[in-house]
Design an enzyme around this catalytic site. Structure first.
Site, PDB file in Angstrom:
ATOM      1  N   PHE A  25      90.125 -14.517  50.063  1.00 24.58           N
ATOM      2  CA  PHE A  25      90.936 -15.115  48.879  1.00 24.58           C
ATOM      3  C   PHE A  25      90.197 -15.709  48.051  1.00 24.58           C
ATOM      4  O   PHE A  25      90.363 -15.414  46.733  1.00 24.58           O
ATOM      5  CB  PHE A  25      91.966 -15.933  49.617  1.00 24.58           C
ATOM      6  CG  PHE A  25      92.615 -16.977  48.541  1.00 24.58           C
ATOM      7  CD1 PHE A  25      93.593 -16.397  47.939  1.00 24.58           C
ATOM      8  CD2 PHE A  25      92.180 -18.190  48.200  1.00 24.58           C
ATOM      9  CE1 PHE A  25      94.232 -17.171  46.645  1.00 24.58           C
ATOM     10  CE2 PHE A  25      92.705 -19.021  47.342  1.00 24.58           C
ATOM     11  CZ  PHE A  25      93.778 -18.541  46.465  1.00 24.58           C
ATOM     12  N   TYR A  77      97.119 -31.240  45.715  1.00 24.91           N
ATOM     13  CA  TYR A  77      96.171 -32.598  46.082  1.00 24.91           C
ATOM     14  C   TYR A  77      96.653 -33.680  45.190  1.00 24.91           C
ATOM     15  O   TYR A  77      96.733 -34.892  45.522  1.00 24.91           O
ATOM     16  CB  TYR A  77      94.871 -32.310  46.024  1.00 24.91           C
ATOM     17  CG  TYR A  77      94.458 -31.165  47.466  1.00 24.91           C
ATOM     18  CD1 TYR A  77      95.093 -31.252  48.439  1.00 24.91           C
ATOM     19  CD2 TYR A  77      93.716 -29.925  46.907  1.00 24.91           C
ATOM     20  CE1 TYR A  77      94.641 -30.408  49.356  1.00 24.91           C
ATOM     21  CE2 TYR A  77      93.380 -29.066  47.878  1.00 24.91           C
ATOM     22  CZ  TYR A  77      93.557 -29.387  49.172  1.00 24.91           C
ATOM     23  OH  TYR A  77      93.618 -28.451  50.014  1.00 24.91           O
TER      24      TYR A  77
END
Length: 159
Positions: free
Chosen positions: A26, A131
């Protein structure tokens, strides 16, 4: 929630390794993973383990991990470093990532750590926004610096 989060055990390390490899793909670095399952077993389950790992498990399959370890900050003291938070692509968006993240943060709070820190690749805007939404601070002014094994050997040889 049709998965459970628990601390990983030795027999989970093949699945942990597979997810680490999936993350490397990824992040566009499929050849970057140098560790082995044996390294994970040795370093995670020896007398002085180097890391802990939470796993998200669904129908007896590990679908995600949060691997972390203790470090020390000269400014903040005892700190947790969240090395990797990974959920396999086909199981994303079911809450496993948030559950793993929450497990690490709860561990830090329950064990009286002063901070949890991690890196996020700058083009992973979904992770960055997640986040931030949890109250984490994104530090724009700091960069990650590393020295690999070969560079370390060369430096020591020349100094």
């Amino acid at each position: 929630m049709n998965f459970k989060v628990r601390l990983g055990v030795e027999k989970d390390m093949q699945a942990v390794f597979n997810l680490i490899t999936e993350l490397a793909v990824f992040e566009k670095e499929p050849e970057a993973v140098e560790i082995t399952v044996a390294d994970l077993v040795r370093d995670g389950f020896s007398e002085n383990p180097k890391f802990k790992v939470y796993v998200a498990e669904q129908e007896n399959n590990i679908i995600g991990i949060a691997l972390f370890y203790e470090r020390f900050s000269t400014w903040k003291g005892r700190t947790i470093h969240l090395e990797d938070l990974i959920v396999t692509e086909s199981k994303q968006k079911i809450g496993a990532g948030k559950a793993l993240y929450t497990a690490v943060l709860k561990y830090a709070q329950d064990h009286n750590f002063n901070r949890v820190a991690w890196e996020v690749i700058d083009w992973n805007t979904n992770a960055i926004e997640f986040y931030k939404s949890t109250g984490a601070t994104y530090l724009h002014d700091w960069s990650v610096v590393q020295m690999n094994k070969e560079s370390l050997a060369k430096f020591i040889q020349n100094n």
